[in-house]
Design a protein around this motif. Sequence first.
Motif, PDB file in Angstrom:
ATOM      1  N   SER A 208      26.622  11.038  14.883  1.00 53.37           N
ATOM      2  CA  SER A 208      27.566  11.175  15.997  1.00 53.37           C
ATOM      3  C   SER A 208      27.666   9.899  16.831  1.00 53.37           C
ATOM      4  CB  SER A 208      27.138  12.338  16.907  1.00 53.37           C
ATOM      5  OG  SER A 208      25.863  12.092  17.477  1.00 53.37           O
ATOM      6  N   GLU A 209      26.621   9.077  16.822  1.00 50.59           N
ATOM      7  CA  GLU A 209      26.629   7.855  17.631  1.00 50.59           C
ATOM      8  C   GLU A 209      27.685   6.857  17.166  1.00 50.59           C
ATOM      9  OE1 GLU A 209      23.175   5.215  15.392  1.00 50.59           O
ATOM     10  OE2 GLU A 209      22.561   6.722  16.862  1.00 50.59           O
ATOM     11  N   LYS A 210      28.255   7.085  15.996  1.00 48.97           N
ATOM     12  CA  LYS A 210      29.291   6.191  15.491  1.00 48.97           C
ATOM     13  C   LYS A 210      30.670   6.520  16.053  1.00 48.97           C
ATOM     14  CE  LYS A 210      26.841   4.978  11.251  1.00 48.97           C
ATOM     15  NZ  LYS A 210      26.867   4.931   9.773  1.00 48.97           N
ATOM     16  N   LEU A 211      30.751   7.560  16.865  1.00 48.04           N
ATOM     17  CA  LEU A 211      32.020   7.908  17.507  1.00 48.04           C
ATOM     18  C   LEU A 211      32.440   6.812  18.482  1.00 48.04           C
ATOM     19  CD1 LEU A 211      34.269   9.961  18.263  1.00 48.04           C
ATOM     20  CD2 LEU A 211      32.696  10.861  19.981  1.00 48.04           C
ATOM     21  N   GLY A 212      33.701   6.404  18.405  1.00 52.21           N
ATOM     22  CA  GLY A 212      34.239   5.470  19.373  1.00 52.21           C
ATOM     23  C   GLY A 212      33.998   4.002  19.090  1.00 52.21           C
ATOM     24  N   ARG A 213      33.327   3.674  17.990  1.00 50.51           N
ATOM     25  CA  ARG A 213      33.153   2.267  17.642  1.00 50.51           C
ATOM     26  C   ARG A 213      34.512   1.627  17.380  1.00 50.51           C
ATOM     27  NH1 ARG A 213      28.208   1.507  13.283  1.00 50.51           N
ATOM     28  NH2 ARG A 213      26.468   1.991  14.687  1.00 50.51           N
ATOM     29  N   ARG A 214      34.697   0.448  17.909  1.00 52.41           N
ATOM     30  CA  ARG A 214      35.975  -0.247  17.725  1.00 52.41           C
ATOM     31  C   ARG A 214      35.911  -1.055  16.425  1.00 52.41           C
ATOM     32  NH1 ARG A 214      39.141  -0.082  22.115  1.00 52.41           N
ATOM     33  NH2 ARG A 214      40.326  -1.916  21.462  1.00 52.41           N
ATOM     34  N   ILE A 215      36.389  -0.435  15.351  1.00 56.49           N
ATOM     35  CA  ILE A 215      36.365  -1.051  14.029  1.00 56.49           C
ATOM     36  C   ILE A 215      37.798  -1.052  13.486  1.00 56.49           C
ATOM     37  CG2 ILE A 215      35.388  -0.910  11.703  1.00 56.49           C
ATOM     38  CD1 ILE A 215      33.090   0.723  12.929  1.00 56.49           C
ATOM     39  N   PRO A 216      38.313  -2.197  13.071  1.00 53.92           N
ATOM     40  CA  PRO A 216      39.734  -2.287  12.712  1.00 53.92           C
ATOM     41  C   PRO A 216      40.134  -1.635  11.395  1.00 53.92           C
ATOM     42  CG  PRO A 216      38.638  -4.377  12.289  1.00 53.92           C
ATOM     43  CD  PRO A 216      37.632  -3.500  12.985  1.00 53.92           C
ATOM     44  N   ASN A 217      39.208  -1.527  10.434  1.00 54.15           N
ATOM     45  CA  ASN A 217      39.591  -1.108   9.087  1.00 54.15           C
ATOM     46  C   ASN A 217      39.511   0.404   8.910  1.00 54.15           C
ATOM     47  OD1 ASN A 217      39.768  -3.902   8.230  1.00 54.15           O
ATOM     48  ND2 ASN A 217      37.533  -3.912   8.173  1.00 54.15           N
ATOM     49  N   LEU A 218      40.665   1.033   8.707  1.00 53.81           N
ATOM     50  CA  LEU A 218      40.705   2.468   8.420  1.00 53.81           C
ATOM     51  C   LEU A 218      40.256   2.690   6.987  1.00 53.81           C
ATOM     52  CD1 LEU A 218      41.568   5.350   9.355  1.00 53.81           C
ATOM     53  CD2 LEU A 218      43.788   4.864   8.292  1.00 53.81           C
ATOM     54  N   GLU A 219      39.257   3.563   6.802  1.00 50.49           N
ATOM     55  CA  GLU A 219      38.776   3.857   5.455  1.00 50.49           C
ATOM     56  C   GLU A 219      39.490   5.080   4.888  1.00 50.49           C
ATOM     57  OE1 GLU A 219      34.662   3.702   2.962  1.00 50.49           O
ATOM     58  OE2 GLU A 219      34.515   4.321   5.059  1.00 50.49           O
ATOM     59  N   LEU A 220      39.351   6.224   5.559  1.00 49.70           N
ATOM     60  CA  LEU A 220      40.022   7.450   5.118  1.00 49.70           C
ATOM     61  C   LEU A 220      40.699   8.116   6.311  1.00 49.70           C
ATOM     62  CD1 LEU A 220      37.316   9.057   2.782  1.00 49.70           C
ATOM     63  CD2 LEU A 220      39.374   7.825   2.074  1.00 49.70           C
ATOM     64  N   ALA A 221      41.969   8.471   6.134  1.00 50.26           N
ATOM     65  CA  ALA A 221      42.683   9.195   7.177  1.00 50.26           C
ATOM     66  C   ALA A 221      42.190  10.637   7.205  1.00 50.26           C
ATOM     67  CB  ALA A 221      44.185   9.165   6.899  1.00 50.26           C
ATOM     68  N   TRP A 222      42.346  11.297   8.355  1.00 45.08           N
ATOM     69  CA  TRP A 222      41.903  12.687   8.478  1.00 45.08           C
ATOM     70  C   TRP A 222      42.554  13.576   7.427  1.00 45.08           C
ATOM     71  CZ3 TRP A 222      37.576  12.985  10.564  1.00 45.08           C
ATOM     72  CH2 TRP A 222      37.248  12.343  11.759  1.00 45.08           C
ATOM     73  N   SER A 223      43.772  13.250   7.039  1.00 45.59           N
ATOM     74  CA  SER A 223      44.483  14.061   6.042  1.00 45.59           C
ATOM     75  C   SER A 223      43.815  14.004   4.669  1.00 45.59           C
ATOM     76  CB  SER A 223      45.934  13.600   5.923  1.00 45.59           C
ATOM     77  OG  SER A 223      46.003  12.233   5.547  1.00 45.59           O
ATOM     78  N   ASN A 224      42.952  13.012   4.453  1.00 49.75           N
ATOM     79  CA  ASN A 224      42.245  12.873   3.181  1.00 49.75           C
ATOM     80  C   ASN A 224      40.829  13.440   3.222  1.00 49.75           C
ATOM     81  OD1 ASN A 224      43.794   9.716   3.185  1.00 49.75           O
ATOM     82  ND2 ASN A 224      44.392  11.380   1.812  1.00 49.75           N
ATOM     83  N   ILE A 225      40.423  13.958   4.380  1.00 47.53           N
ATOM     84  CA  ILE A 225      39.043  14.419   4.572  1.00 47.53           C
ATOM     85  C   ILE A 225      39.011  15.941   4.683  1.00 47.53           C
ATOM     86  CG2 ILE A 225      37.027  14.320   6.094  1.00 47.53           C
ATOM     87  CD1 ILE A 225      38.014  11.503   6.931  1.00 47.53           C
ATOM     88  N   SER A 226      38.091  16.574   3.967  1.00 46.63           N
ATOM     89  CA  SER A 226      37.943  18.030   4.011  1.00 46.63           C
ATOM     90  C   SER A 226      36.896  18.465   5.026  1.00 46.63           C
ATOM     91  CB  SER A 226      37.546  18.560   2.625  1.00 46.63           C
ATOM     92  OG  SER A 226      38.366  18.044   1.608  1.00 46.63           O
ATOM     93  N   VAL A 227      35.740  17.771   5.010  1.00 43.10           N
ATOM     94  CA  VAL A 227      34.597  18.179   5.821  1.00 43.10           C
ATOM     95  C   VAL A 227      33.957  16.951   6.453  1.00 43.10           C
ATOM     96  CG1 VAL A 227      32.378  19.395   5.845  1.00 43.10           C
ATOM     97  CG2 VAL A 227      34.136  20.069   4.196  1.00 43.10           C
ATOM     98  N   LEU A 228      33.561  17.070   7.726  1.00 46.58           N
ATOM     99  CA  LEU A 228      32.746  16.057   8.385  1.00 46.58           C
ATOM    100  C   LEU A 228      31.390  16.676   8.679  1.00 46.58           C
ATOM    101  CD1 LEU A 228      32.292  13.313   9.859  1.00 46.58           C
ATOM    102  CD2 LEU A 228      33.133  14.447  11.936  1.00 46.58           C
TER     103      LEU A 228
END
Length: 256
Positions: A208-228
């Motif tokens: 959870s600590e990775k929430l809000g990190r300012r990182i420019p590169n999108l890896e997977l959009a939410w539409s491609n993710i089933s479970v977090l």
Amino acid sequence: MNKRNTQQRRHSIISILTEQGEVSVDELSSRFETSEVTIRKDLAVLEKTGLLLRRYGGAVAIPDEVTQQFTAKIAPNKLSIAKAAAKLINDHNRIIIDSGSTTSGLIQELNSKSGLVVMTNSLQLANAIHELENEPTLLMTGGTWDPHSESFQGQIAEQVLRSYNFDQLFIGADGIDLERGTTTFNELTGLSKVMAEVSREVVVMLESEKLGRRIPNLELAWSNISVLVTDDKLPTEAVETISNHGVQVILAPHVG
């Protein structure tokens, strides 16, 4: 010699290497009563899948420095997340495990599953999977070695992936963008996207600590993710936002 015997011979070669550290083509040819050409082909295939290193006249085991990162102690919170994610895996599933410190926590959980087919792009994970007592079928992407992510990447890896279909992908991330999806410091995101394309279910694992990190590169959009799968320190507001994107959120107990 049929395919089954070929697989048994190659598995035996790895077992011999584990015991001896090195082995010669002559020794293997004599032991298995087969030609040196066949043994050299075996060694070439095993090297391609990251299970040994060929040397003149034979092969040696993967050096300790190659695998020490995986064998280093995994943080307790990452293990907690891995335990929760492993509950999503059923016997006989075909899964991909992407390289990463959080996803590596899955490996020890796989021994309770049977009939698994596991593909990875990581040498460390491949060697750990090979050591499992339940002996899942191990596949590797191959491709070009990327020292930043310590994994295989590139077009060859993508082509290999596209020749299969998988039940699940287990993948980490460097950050969570509540609006966009998961983010990464690595600019090579092509393989992650292909892994997601060929998997029926995409499971992202991260703290959870990775929430809000300012990182420019999108890896997977939410539409491609089933479970977090994350820990229970993720704020309630963030859980609601992610759930509204159609993603199931699983909260593991925070440890450490």
